[in-house]
Design a protein around this motif. Structure first.
Motif, PDB file in Angstrom:
ATOM      1  N   PRO A  35     -27.553  17.515 -12.193  1.00 26.28           N
ATOM      2  CA  PRO A  35     -28.615  18.721 -11.994  1.00 26.28           C
ATOM      3  C   PRO A  35     -28.417  19.888 -12.943  1.00 26.28           C
ATOM      4  O   PRO A  35     -27.229  20.272 -13.611  1.00 26.28           O
ATOM      5  CB  PRO A  35     -28.176  19.317 -10.511  1.00 26.28           C
ATOM      6  N   ASN A  36     -29.484  20.342 -13.207  1.00 31.02           N
ATOM      7  CA  ASN A  36     -29.731  21.624 -14.033  1.00 31.02           C
ATOM      8  C   ASN A  36     -29.123  21.397 -15.534  1.00 31.02           C
ATOM      9  O   ASN A  36     -28.703  22.542 -15.854  1.00 31.02           O
ATOM     10  CB  ASN A  36     -29.288  22.867 -13.236  1.00 31.02           C
ATOM     11  N   LYS A  37     -29.111  20.203 -15.966  1.00 31.55           N
ATOM     12  CA  LYS A  37     -28.656  20.014 -17.431  1.00 31.55           C
ATOM     13  C   LYS A  37     -29.506  20.506 -18.466  1.00 31.55           C
ATOM     14  O   LYS A  37     -29.335  21.131 -19.367  1.00 31.55           O
ATOM     15  CB  LYS A  37     -28.114  18.762 -17.649  1.00 31.55           C
ATOM     16  N   ASN A  38     -30.928  19.944 -18.488  1.00 32.05           N
ATOM     17  CA  ASN A  38     -31.798  20.199 -19.260  1.00 32.05           C
ATOM     18  C   ASN A  38     -32.626  21.616 -19.018  1.00 32.05           C
ATOM     19  O   ASN A  38     -33.865  21.330 -18.492  1.00 32.05           O
ATOM     20  CB  ASN A  38     -32.676  18.946 -19.562  1.00 32.05           C
ATOM     21  N   ILE A  39     -32.249  22.581 -19.011  1.00 31.94           N
ATOM     22  CA  ILE A  39     -32.945  24.001 -18.628  1.00 31.94           C
ATOM     23  C   ILE A  39     -32.773  25.077 -19.639  1.00 31.94           C
ATOM     24  O   ILE A  39     -31.854  25.064 -20.328  1.00 31.94           O
ATOM     25  CB  ILE A  39     -32.600  24.391 -17.027  1.00 31.94           C
ATOM     26  N   CYS A  40     -33.713  26.133 -19.459  1.00 30.37           N
ATOM     27  CA  CYS A  40     -33.717  27.119 -20.213  1.00 30.37           C
ATOM     28  C   CYS A  40     -34.155  28.341 -19.626  1.00 30.37           C
ATOM     29  O   CYS A  40     -34.877  28.152 -18.705  1.00 30.37           O
ATOM     30  CB  CYS A  40     -34.129  27.081 -21.715  1.00 30.37           C
ATOM     31  N   PRO A  41     -34.132  29.465 -20.196  1.00 28.60           N
ATOM     32  CA  PRO A  41     -34.980  30.494 -19.681  1.00 28.60           C
ATOM     33  C   PRO A  41     -36.548  30.291 -19.349  1.00 28.60           C
ATOM     34  O   PRO A  41     -37.110  30.933 -18.418  1.00 28.60           O
ATOM     35  CB  PRO A  41     -34.715  31.819 -20.337  1.00 28.60           C
ATOM     36  N   PHE A 143     -33.478  21.909 -11.633  1.00 27.54           N
ATOM     37  CA  PHE A 143     -34.590  22.385 -12.443  1.00 27.54           C
ATOM     38  C   PHE A 143     -34.781  21.351 -13.642  1.00 27.54           C
ATOM     39  O   PHE A 143     -35.687  21.819 -14.368  1.00 27.54           O
ATOM     40  CB  PHE A 143     -34.127  23.818 -12.980  1.00 27.54           C
ATOM     41  N   ASN A 144     -34.014  20.324 -13.626  1.00 25.48           N
ATOM     42  CA  ASN A 144     -34.332  19.430 -14.902  1.00 25.48           C
ATOM     43  C   ASN A 144     -35.877  18.989 -14.956  1.00 25.48           C
ATOM     44  O   ASN A 144     -36.348  18.684 -15.914  1.00 25.48           O
ATOM     45  CB  ASN A 144     -33.503  18.225 -14.699  1.00 25.48           C
TER      46      ASN A 144
END
Ligand code: ZN
Ligand code: MN
Length: 489
Positions: A35-41, A143-144
Protein backbone atom coordinates in the motif's frame (compact mmCIF):
# COMPACT_ATOMS: atom_id res chain seq x y z
CA UNK A 1 -51.06 -2.71 -19.91
CA UNK A 2 -48.87 -2.46 -22.98
CA UNK A 3 -45.62 -4.39 -23.15
CA UNK A 4 -42.77 -2.76 -21.27
CA UNK A 5 -39.39 -2.77 -22.94
CA UNK A 6 -36.16 -2.58 -20.89
CA UNK A 7 -33.90 0.38 -21.76
CA UNK A 8 -30.35 0.01 -20.53
CA UNK A 9 -27.50 2.47 -20.74
CA UNK A 10 -23.96 1.84 -19.51
CA UNK A 11 -21.32 3.98 -17.90
CA UNK A 12 -17.88 2.44 -18.05
CA UNK A 13 -14.77 3.46 -16.14
CA UNK A 14 -11.59 2.12 -17.62
CA UNK A 15 -8.03 2.27 -16.28
CA UNK A 16 -5.54 3.10 -19.01
CA UNK A 17 -2.32 1.17 -19.51
CA UNK A 18 0.14 4.07 -19.22
CA UNK A 19 3.53 3.80 -17.57
CA UNK A 20 2.90 6.63 -15.13
CA UNK A 21 -0.11 8.28 -13.53
CA UNK A 22 -2.33 10.96 -15.06
CA UNK A 23 -0.80 14.08 -13.51
CA UNK A 24 2.47 12.98 -11.87
CA UNK A 25 5.38 10.64 -12.61
CA UNK A 26 4.42 7.96 -10.08
CA UNK A 27 4.23 4.44 -11.52
CA UNK A 28 0.83 3.30 -12.77
CA UNK A 29 0.92 -0.23 -11.46
CA UNK A 30 -2.56 -1.61 -10.63
CA UNK A 31 -0.92 -4.81 -9.39
CA UNK A 32 1.24 -3.17 -6.71
CA UNK A 33 0.43 -4.95 -3.46
CA UNK A 34 2.43 -2.78 -1.03
CA UNK A 35 0.00 0.00 0.00
CA UNK A 36 1.00 3.61 -0.67
CA UNK A 37 4.16 2.69 -2.57
CA UNK A 38 3.55 4.65 -5.77
CA UNK A 39 2.61 8.04 -4.36
CA UNK A 40 3.88 11.62 -4.29
CA UNK A 41 2.62 15.02 -3.08
CA UNK A 42 0.67 15.48 -6.34
CA UNK A 43 -1.39 12.29 -6.25
CA UNK A 44 -2.08 12.55 -2.51
CA UNK A 45 -3.28 16.11 -3.03
CA UNK A 46 -0.90 18.25 -1.00
CA UNK A 47 -1.72 21.97 -1.15
CA UNK A 48 0.14 24.02 -3.74
CA UNK A 49 1.29 21.19 -6.02
CA UNK A 50 0.69 21.38 -9.77
CA UNK A 51 -0.50 18.64 -12.15
CA UNK A 52 1.33 17.80 -15.40
CA UNK A 53 -0.72 16.06 -18.07
CA UNK A 54 0.24 12.55 -19.27
CA UNK A 55 0.42 12.71 -23.08
CA UNK A 56 0.04 8.97 -23.57
CA UNK A 57 -3.27 8.99 -21.67
CA UNK A 58 -4.57 11.71 -23.99
CA UNK A 59 -3.49 9.72 -27.06
CA UNK A 60 -5.23 6.60 -25.73
CA UNK A 61 -8.45 8.52 -25.02
CA UNK A 62 -8.31 10.13 -28.42
CA UNK A 63 -7.84 6.80 -30.18
CA UNK A 64 -10.80 5.23 -28.38
CA UNK A 65 -12.99 8.22 -29.24
CA UNK A 66 -11.89 7.86 -32.84
CA UNK A 67 -12.56 4.11 -32.87
CA UNK A 68 -16.06 4.80 -31.54
CA UNK A 69 -16.58 7.20 -34.49
CA UNK A 70 -17.20 10.13 -32.19
CA UNK A 71 -17.25 13.80 -32.91
CA UNK A 72 -13.83 14.83 -31.63
CA UNK A 73 -13.57 18.08 -29.74
CA UNK A 74 -10.30 19.37 -31.14
CA UNK A 75 -10.24 21.85 -28.33
CA UNK A 76 -11.21 20.56 -24.92
CA UNK A 77 -10.30 21.20 -21.31
CA UNK A 78 -10.35 19.68 -17.84
CA UNK A 79 -12.73 20.58 -15.04
CA UNK A 80 -12.82 20.10 -11.30
CA UNK A 81 -15.61 17.89 -10.02
CA UNK A 82 -16.09 18.71 -6.35
CA UNK A 83 -17.13 16.26 -3.72
CA UNK A 84 -15.82 15.18 -0.36
CA UNK A 85 -14.82 11.60 0.25
CA UNK A 86 -11.86 10.04 2.09
CA UNK A 87 -10.47 8.46 -1.10
CA UNK A 88 -10.33 11.87 -2.80
CA UNK A 89 -7.60 13.86 -1.04
CA UNK A 90 -7.97 17.09 -3.09
CA UNK A 91 -11.74 17.12 -2.45
CA UNK A 92 -12.18 17.36 -6.18
CA UNK A 93 -11.50 15.02 -9.09
CA UNK A 94 -9.88 16.38 -12.24
CA UNK A 95 -12.30 15.34 -14.97
CA UNK A 96 -13.95 16.71 -18.10
CA UNK A 97 -17.43 18.17 -18.20
CA UNK A 98 -18.75 20.57 -20.86
CA UNK A 99 -16.25 19.56 -23.53
CA UNK A 100 -15.16 15.93 -23.31
CA UNK A 101 -12.64 14.51 -25.79
CA UNK A 102 -15.38 12.85 -27.86
CA UNK A 103 -19.16 13.06 -28.21
CA UNK A 104 -21.91 11.28 -30.16
CA UNK A 105 -20.35 8.14 -31.55
CA UNK A 106 -21.49 4.56 -31.84
CA UNK A 107 -20.34 0.97 -31.56
CA UNK A 108 -21.78 -1.49 -34.02
CA UNK A 109 -22.58 -4.98 -32.74
CA UNK A 110 -22.46 -7.81 -35.29
CA UNK A 111 -23.40 -11.34 -34.29
CA UNK A 112 -25.12 -14.20 -36.04
CA UNK A 113 -28.43 -12.78 -37.31
CA UNK A 114 -28.04 -9.76 -35.04
CA UNK A 115 -26.99 -6.23 -35.83
CA UNK A 116 -27.26 -3.11 -33.73
CA UNK A 117 -25.66 0.30 -33.51
CA UNK A 118 -25.38 1.45 -29.91
CA UNK A 119 -24.95 5.20 -29.57
CA UNK A 120 -22.11 6.45 -27.36
CA UNK A 121 -22.89 9.77 -25.70
CA UNK A 122 -19.42 10.77 -24.52
CA UNK A 123 -15.85 9.71 -23.77
CA UNK A 124 -13.82 11.74 -21.32
CA UNK A 125 -10.58 11.54 -19.36
CA UNK A 126 -10.28 11.78 -15.61
CA UNK A 127 -8.22 10.45 -12.71
CA UNK A 128 -8.97 7.46 -10.51
CA UNK A 129 -9.48 7.79 -6.77
CA UNK A 130 -7.66 6.03 -3.92
CA UNK A 131 -8.99 2.81 -2.47
CA UNK A 132 -10.72 2.56 0.92
CA UNK A 133 -10.13 -0.66 2.76
CA UNK A 134 -12.75 -1.16 5.44
CA UNK A 135 -11.75 -3.12 8.53
CA UNK A 136 -14.10 -4.00 11.40
CA UNK A 137 -13.99 -0.72 13.31
CA UNK A 138 -11.71 1.47 11.20
CA UNK A 139 -10.75 2.06 7.54
CA UNK A 140 -7.45 2.28 5.71
CA UNK A 141 -6.63 4.17 2.52
CA UNK A 142 -4.27 3.00 -0.22
CA UNK A 143 -3.28 5.83 -2.57
CA UNK A 144 -1.56 3.66 -5.18
CA UNK A 145 -4.67 3.94 -7.37
CA UNK A 146 -5.13 7.69 -6.84
CA UNK A 147 -4.34 9.53 -10.06
CA UNK A 148 -4.30 6.54 -12.41
CA UNK A 149 -5.64 7.68 -15.81
CA UNK A 150 -9.27 6.76 -16.21
CA UNK A 151 -11.54 6.91 -19.24
CA UNK A 152 -15.26 7.34 -18.71
CA UNK A 153 -17.52 6.12 -21.51
CA UNK A 154 -21.27 6.77 -21.43
CA UNK A 155 -23.72 5.08 -23.79
CA UNK A 156 -27.27 6.07 -24.66
CA UNK A 157 -29.94 3.71 -23.23
CA UNK A 158 -30.03 1.71 -26.47
CA UNK A 159 -29.66 -1.80 -25.06
CA UNK A 160 -32.87 -3.75 -24.53
CA UNK A 161 -31.94 -7.00 -22.78
CA UNK A 162 -29.28 -8.56 -20.53
CA UNK A 163 -28.03 -10.47 -23.61
CA UNK A 164 -27.53 -7.23 -25.56
CA UNK A 165 -25.70 -5.76 -22.57
CA UNK A 166 -23.40 -8.77 -22.59
CA UNK A 167 -22.73 -8.52 -26.34
CA UNK A 168 -21.98 -4.81 -26.01
CA UNK A 169 -19.57 -5.36 -23.12
CA UNK A 170 -17.80 -8.17 -24.98
CA UNK A 171 -17.47 -6.12 -28.15
CA UNK A 172 -16.18 -3.17 -26.12
CA UNK A 173 -13.55 -5.28 -24.37
CA UNK A 174 -12.53 -6.75 -27.74
CA UNK A 175 -12.13 -3.23 -29.09
CA UNK A 176 -9.89 -2.33 -26.14
CA UNK A 177 -7.79 -5.39 -26.87
CA UNK A 178 -7.39 -4.31 -30.49
CA UNK A 179 -6.40 -0.80 -29.44
CA UNK A 180 -4.17 -2.18 -26.69
CA UNK A 181 -4.88 0.74 -24.39
CA UNK A 182 -6.05 -1.05 -21.27
CA UNK A 183 -5.13 -4.12 -19.26
CA UNK A 184 -8.36 -5.93 -18.59
CA UNK A 185 -8.11 -8.84 -16.29
CA UNK A 186 -11.26 -10.05 -14.63
CA UNK A 187 -11.42 -9.36 -10.88
CA UNK A 188 -8.48 -6.94 -11.01
CA UNK A 189 -10.66 -3.87 -11.37
CA UNK A 190 -9.26 -2.56 -14.66
CA UNK A 191 -12.83 -1.93 -15.79
CA UNK A 192 -15.93 -0.95 -13.80
CA UNK A 193 -19.45 -0.93 -15.16
CA UNK A 194 -22.52 0.97 -14.07
CA UNK A 195 -25.87 0.22 -15.64
CA UNK A 196 -28.96 2.41 -15.68
CA UNK A 197 -32.10 0.39 -16.17
CA UNK A 198 -35.66 1.47 -16.81
CA UNK A 199 -38.80 -0.05 -18.29
CA UNK A 200 -41.02 1.85 -20.70
CA UNK A 201 -43.55 1.41 -23.48
CA UNK A 202 -42.26 1.73 -27.05
CA UNK A 203 -39.45 4.26 -27.16
CA UNK A 204 -40.29 5.78 -23.80
CA UNK A 205 -37.91 5.58 -20.86
CA UNK A 206 -39.25 4.77 -17.43
CA UNK A 207 -37.93 5.82 -14.03
CA UNK A 208 -34.22 5.13 -14.08
CA UNK A 209 -32.38 3.04 -11.51
CA UNK A 210 -28.57 3.01 -11.45
CA UNK A 211 -26.58 -0.07 -10.47
CA UNK A 212 -23.08 0.88 -9.35
CA UNK A 213 -19.64 -0.67 -9.36
CA UNK A 214 -19.79 -3.94 -11.25
CA UNK A 215 -16.45 -5.55 -12.06
CA UNK A 216 -17.12 -8.26 -14.63
CA UNK A 217 -19.27 -8.80 -17.72
CA UNK A 218 -20.91 -11.83 -16.11
CA UNK A 219 -21.87 -9.85 -13.01
CA UNK A 220 -23.13 -7.00 -15.19
CA UNK A 221 -25.43 -9.34 -17.09
CA UNK A 222 -26.75 -10.93 -13.90
CA UNK A 223 -27.33 -7.56 -12.22
CA UNK A 224 -29.25 -6.19 -15.21
CA UNK A 225 -31.32 -9.35 -15.49
CA UNK A 226 -32.24 -9.21 -11.82
CA UNK A 227 -33.05 -5.50 -11.96
CA UNK A 228 -35.36 -5.91 -14.98
CA UNK A 229 -37.35 -8.64 -13.28
CA UNK A 230 -37.48 -6.66 -10.01
CA UNK A 231 -38.91 -3.64 -11.83
CA UNK A 232 -41.35 -5.79 -13.80
CA UNK A 233 -42.61 -7.34 -10.59
CA UNK A 234 -42.88 -3.98 -8.78
CA UNK A 235 -44.85 -2.43 -11.67
CA UNK A 236 -47.12 -5.45 -12.10
CA UNK A 237 -48.08 -5.10 -8.42
CA UNK A 238 -49.17 -1.52 -9.21
CA UNK A 239 -46.28 0.01 -7.24
CA UNK A 240 -43.86 2.75 -8.39
CA UNK A 241 -40.19 2.53 -9.20
CA UNK A 242 -38.10 5.05 -7.26
CA UNK A 243 -35.18 6.83 -8.81
CA UNK A 244 -32.28 5.46 -6.82
CA UNK A 245 -28.79 4.04 -6.81
CA UNK A 246 -28.52 0.34 -6.13
CA UNK A 247 -25.59 -1.93 -5.37
CA UNK A 248 -25.12 -5.46 -6.66
CA UNK A 249 -24.49 -8.39 -4.36
CA UNK A 250 -22.66 -10.86 -6.57
CA UNK A 251 -22.87 -13.82 -4.19
CA UNK A 252 -26.67 -13.50 -3.96
CA UNK A 253 -27.17 -12.28 -7.53
CA UNK A 254 -29.42 -9.42 -6.41
CA UNK A 255 -29.41 -5.61 -6.45
CA UNK A 256 -30.13 -3.68 -3.24
CA UNK A 257 -31.10 -0.08 -2.47
CA UNK A 258 -28.22 2.23 -1.53
CA UNK A 259 -29.52 5.79 -1.74
CA UNK A 260 -32.38 7.62 -3.39
CA UNK A 261 -31.57 10.14 -6.06
CA UNK A 262 -34.23 12.82 -6.27
CA UNK A 263 -32.11 15.39 -8.08
CA UNK A 264 -28.85 15.41 -9.97
CA UNK A 265 -25.94 15.99 -7.64
CA UNK A 266 -24.30 19.40 -7.90
CA UNK A 267 -20.56 18.97 -8.23
CA UNK A 268 -19.86 22.68 -8.80
CA UNK A 269 -17.80 21.94 -11.90
CA UNK A 270 -15.42 24.67 -13.01
CA UNK A 271 -12.48 24.67 -15.44
CA UNK A 272 -9.25 23.34 -13.91
CA UNK A 273 -7.05 26.44 -13.59
CA UNK A 274 -3.78 24.51 -13.31
CA UNK A 275 -4.01 22.80 -16.72
CA UNK A 276 -4.09 24.61 -20.08
CA UNK A 277 -6.80 23.64 -22.62
CA UNK A 278 -5.95 20.83 -25.01
CA UNK A 279 -5.72 21.37 -28.76
CA UNK A 280 -5.53 18.41 -31.10
CA UNK A 281 -4.16 18.58 -34.59
CA UNK A 282 -5.26 15.88 -37.03
CA UNK A 283 -3.43 12.57 -36.62
CA UNK A 284 -2.47 12.80 -33.02
CA UNK A 285 -1.09 9.30 -33.40
CA UNK A 286 -0.51 7.72 -36.80
CA UNK A 287 -0.15 4.25 -35.36
CA UNK A 288 -3.43 4.31 -33.45
CA UNK A 289 -5.31 6.11 -36.19
CA UNK A 290 -4.72 3.24 -38.60
CA UNK A 291 -6.15 0.46 -36.45
CA UNK A 292 -9.14 -1.23 -38.02
CA UNK A 293 -11.66 -1.84 -35.25
CA UNK A 294 -13.36 -5.26 -34.93
CA UNK A 295 -16.80 -4.18 -36.17
CA UNK A 296 -15.31 -2.56 -39.29
CA UNK A 297 -13.23 -5.68 -39.85
CA UNK A 298 -16.35 -7.85 -39.62
CA UNK A 299 -18.08 -5.70 -42.21
CA UNK A 300 -15.11 -5.81 -44.55
CA UNK A 301 -14.61 -9.58 -44.19
CA UNK A 302 -18.25 -10.16 -45.11
CA UNK A 303 -17.88 -7.96 -48.21
CA UNK A 304 -14.42 -9.03 -49.38
CA UNK A 305 -14.45 -12.74 -48.61
CA UNK A 306 -18.18 -13.40 -48.68
CA UNK A 307 -18.01 -14.91 -45.19
CA UNK A 308 -20.99 -15.61 -42.93
CA UNK A 309 -21.78 -13.64 -39.74
CA UNK A 310 -20.76 -16.65 -37.71
CA UNK A 311 -17.39 -16.95 -39.46
CA UNK A 312 -16.52 -13.26 -39.07
CA UNK A 313 -17.44 -13.28 -35.39
CA UNK A 314 -14.91 -16.08 -34.84
CA UNK A 315 -12.19 -14.65 -37.09
CA UNK A 316 -12.26 -11.21 -35.44
CA UNK A 317 -12.10 -12.58 -31.89
CA UNK A 318 -8.39 -12.03 -32.01
CA UNK A 319 -6.24 -9.68 -34.04
CA UNK A 320 -3.85 -12.57 -34.60
CA UNK A 321 -6.56 -14.82 -36.00
CA UNK A 322 -7.94 -12.28 -38.47
CA UNK A 323 -4.43 -11.32 -39.60
CA UNK A 324 -3.50 -14.98 -40.01
CA UNK A 325 -6.64 -15.62 -42.04
CA UNK A 326 -6.04 -12.76 -44.45
CA UNK A 327 -2.33 -13.41 -44.96
CA UNK A 328 -2.60 -17.15 -45.49
CA UNK A 329 -5.65 -16.72 -47.73
CA UNK A 330 -3.79 -14.32 -49.95
CA UNK A 331 -0.88 -16.78 -50.31
CA UNK A 332 -2.94 -19.90 -50.82
CA UNK A 333 -5.34 -18.35 -53.33
CA UNK A 334 -2.31 -17.37 -55.42
CA UNK A 335 -0.89 -20.88 -55.20
CA UNK A 336 -4.03 -22.76 -56.19
CA UNK A 337 -5.86 -19.97 -57.98
CA UNK A 338 -9.25 -20.93 -56.58
CA UNK A 339 -11.00 -18.40 -54.30
CA UNK A 340 -13.64 -20.67 -52.80
CA UNK A 341 -11.35 -23.66 -52.34
CA UNK A 342 -8.70 -21.49 -50.65
CA UNK A 343 -11.30 -20.01 -48.32
CA UNK A 344 -12.72 -23.41 -47.48
CA UNK A 345 -9.31 -24.91 -46.71
CA UNK A 346 -8.13 -21.99 -44.61
CA UNK A 347 -11.34 -21.68 -42.59
CA UNK A 348 -11.47 -25.39 -41.95
CA UNK A 349 -7.90 -25.91 -40.76
CA UNK A 350 -7.49 -22.49 -39.16
CA UNK A 351 -10.65 -22.40 -37.05
CA UNK A 352 -11.00 -26.10 -36.30
CA UNK A 353 -7.38 -27.12 -35.93
CA UNK A 354 -4.70 -24.45 -35.69
CA UNK A 355 -6.63 -21.99 -33.50
CA UNK A 356 -7.79 -24.76 -31.19
CA UNK A 357 -4.21 -25.96 -30.75
CA UNK A 358 -2.85 -22.46 -30.27
CA UNK A 359 -5.32 -21.82 -27.47
CA UNK A 360 -4.09 -24.92 -25.68
CA UNK A 361 -0.47 -23.81 -25.75
CA UNK A 362 -0.63 -20.03 -25.64
CA UNK A 363 -1.63 -18.02 -22.61
CA UNK A 364 -1.98 -14.50 -23.89
CA UNK A 365 -2.26 -12.35 -27.00
CA UNK A 366 1.35 -11.20 -26.58
CA UNK A 367 2.86 -14.67 -27.00
CA UNK A 368 0.88 -15.20 -30.20
CA UNK A 369 3.65 -13.20 -31.85
CA UNK A 370 6.11 -15.94 -30.90
CA UNK A 371 3.91 -18.55 -32.54
CA UNK A 372 4.19 -16.67 -35.80
CA UNK A 373 7.91 -16.03 -35.62
CA UNK A 374 8.95 -19.39 -34.18
CA UNK A 375 6.45 -22.05 -35.20
CA UNK A 376 4.11 -21.20 -38.03
CA UNK A 377 3.72 -18.14 -40.25
CA UNK A 378 0.71 -17.56 -42.52
CA UNK A 379 3.04 -18.39 -45.41
CA UNK A 380 3.94 -21.75 -43.90
CA UNK A 381 0.29 -22.46 -43.15
CA UNK A 382 -0.63 -21.74 -46.78
CA UNK A 383 2.26 -23.94 -47.93
CA UNK A 384 1.05 -26.80 -45.73
CA UNK A 385 -2.48 -26.54 -47.13
CA UNK A 386 -1.08 -26.31 -50.65
CA UNK A 387 0.70 -29.62 -50.15
CA UNK A 388 -2.54 -31.10 -48.85
CA UNK A 389 -4.35 -29.75 -51.92
CA UNK A 390 -1.75 -31.37 -54.18
CA UNK A 391 -2.25 -34.67 -52.41
CA UNK A 392 1.26 -34.75 -50.97
CA UNK A 393 -0.04 -34.78 -47.38
CA UNK A 394 -3.25 -36.31 -46.07
CA UNK A 395 -5.75 -34.40 -43.96
CA UNK A 396 -4.58 -36.39 -40.98
CA UNK A 397 -1.00 -35.47 -41.89
CA UNK A 398 -1.87 -31.76 -41.77
CA UNK A 399 -3.38 -32.11 -38.31
CA UNK A 400 -0.43 -34.17 -37.09
CA UNK A 401 2.15 -31.70 -38.33
CA UNK A 402 0.30 -28.81 -36.65
CA UNK A 403 -0.04 -30.67 -33.36
CA UNK A 404 3.57 -31.89 -33.46
CA UNK A 405 5.02 -28.46 -34.18
CA UNK A 406 3.01 -26.76 -31.45
CA UNK A 407 3.74 -29.33 -28.75
CA UNK A 408 7.42 -29.76 -29.67
CA UNK A 409 7.96 -26.10 -30.59
CA UNK A 410 9.27 -26.97 -34.06
CA UNK A 411 9.10 -24.82 -37.18
CA UNK A 412 6.51 -26.08 -39.68
CA UNK A 413 8.70 -25.14 -42.63
CA UNK A 414 11.46 -27.48 -41.44
CA UNK A 415 9.05 -30.38 -41.13
CA UNK A 416 7.62 -29.60 -44.56
CA UNK A 417 11.06 -29.57 -46.16
CA UNK A 418 11.74 -32.96 -44.70
CA UNK A 419 8.38 -34.24 -45.88
CA UNK A 420 8.31 -32.74 -49.32
CA UNK A 421 9.39 -35.31 -51.91
CA UNK A 422 11.93 -34.21 -54.47
CA UNK A 423 10.37 -34.76 -57.86
CA UNK A 424 12.54 -32.36 -59.79
CA UNK A 425 14.49 -34.56 -62.23
CA UNK A 426 17.47 -32.22 -62.39
CA UNK A 427 17.90 -32.32 -58.63
CA UNK A 428 17.55 -36.11 -58.49
CA UNK A 429 20.11 -36.43 -61.27
CA UNK A 430 22.57 -34.24 -59.43
CA UNK A 431 22.22 -36.33 -56.29
CA UNK A 432 22.51 -39.54 -58.32
CA UNK A 433 25.68 -38.42 -60.10
CA UNK A 434 27.24 -37.52 -56.80
CA UNK A 435 26.41 -40.94 -55.36
CA UNK A 436 27.71 -42.72 -58.45
CA UNK A 437 30.98 -40.75 -58.36
CA UNK A 438 31.47 -41.55 -54.68
CA UNK A 439 30.75 -45.27 -55.11
CA UNK A 440 32.63 -46.50 -58.22
CA UNK A 441 32.99 -50.00 -56.74
CA UNK A 442 29.21 -50.50 -56.43
CA UNK A 443 28.72 -49.23 -59.99
CA UNK A 444 31.35 -51.65 -61.27
CA UNK A 445 29.73 -54.53 -59.34
CA UNK A 446 26.34 -53.74 -60.84
CA UNK A 447 27.73 -53.61 -64.37
CA UNK A 448 29.33 -57.01 -63.71
CA UNK A 449 25.83 -58.35 -62.88
CA UNK A 450 25.56 -57.89 -59.10
CA UNK A 451 21.86 -56.85 -58.80
CA UNK A 452 22.07 -55.99 -55.04
CA UNK A 453 24.30 -53.02 -55.89
CA UNK A 454 21.25 -51.27 -57.34
CA UNK A 455 19.50 -51.27 -53.95
CA UNK A 456 22.73 -50.10 -52.34
CA UNK A 457 22.98 -47.11 -54.70
CA UNK A 458 19.30 -46.18 -54.28
CA UNK A 459 19.81 -46.36 -50.52
CA UNK A 460 22.75 -43.94 -50.81
CA UNK A 461 20.66 -41.52 -52.89
CA UNK A 462 17.85 -41.60 -50.32
CA UNK A 463 20.34 -40.98 -47.53
CA UNK A 464 21.93 -38.11 -49.43
CA UNK A 465 18.49 -36.46 -49.89
CA UNK A 466 17.32 -37.26 -46.35
CA UNK A 467 14.65 -39.54 -47.79
CA UNK A 468 13.06 -36.84 -49.89
CA UNK A 469 13.64 -38.26 -53.37
CA UNK A 470 10.46 -39.53 -54.97
CA UNK A 471 11.30 -43.28 -54.94
CA UNK A 472 9.66 -44.04 -58.27
CA UNK A 473 11.54 -41.29 -60.12
CA UNK A 474 14.78 -42.08 -58.33
CA UNK A 475 14.70 -45.74 -59.31
CA UNK A 476 13.74 -44.95 -62.89
CA UNK A 477 16.56 -42.45 -63.33
CA UNK A 478 19.16 -44.76 -61.79
CA UNK A 479 18.07 -47.68 -63.93
CA UNK A 480 18.25 -45.60 -67.12
CA UNK A 481 21.70 -44.36 -66.18
CA UNK A 482 23.10 -47.78 -65.33
CA UNK A 483 21.56 -49.31 -68.51
CA UNK A 484 23.31 -46.57 -70.52
CA UNK A 485 26.62 -47.23 -68.81
CA UNK A 486 26.21 -50.97 -69.52
CA UNK A 487 25.57 -50.44 -73.21
CA UNK A 488 28.58 -48.11 -73.41
CA UNK A 489 30.85 -50.65 -71.70
ZN1 ZN B 1 2.14 10.78 -7.72
MN1 MN C 1 -16.31 9.25 -13.69
Amino acid sequence: MKELIPKIGLEIHLELKTKTKMFCSCLNNPEEIIPNKNICPICVGHPGVLPTLNKKAVIFAYSLAKALKMKLNNKCYFSRKHYFYPDLPKNYQISQYELPIGENGFLELIRENFRKKVRIRRVHLEEDTAKNIHMVDYSLIDFNRAGIPLLEIVTEPDLNSPEEVEIFAEEFVLLLRYLNISEIKAEKGGIRFEANVSLGEGNQLGTKVEIKNIGTIQALKTAVKYEISRQEKTLSEGKNIFQETRGFDESKGITFAQRSKEEAEDYRYFPEPDLPPLFFGENLSEELANIEIPSDKKDRFIREYNLTDKEVVILTKSKFLSHFFEESFSELSQMINDFDMSKKLILNYLINDLWGLIQQYVENEESLKDIESEIISPHEFAHLLFMFHQGKISSRGVKEILAFCLTEKKRVENILQEKEKISDLEIIEKIMNKVLAENPKAVEDYLKGKKESFEFLIGKMMKESKGRIDPYLGKKLLLDKLTNLKSEA
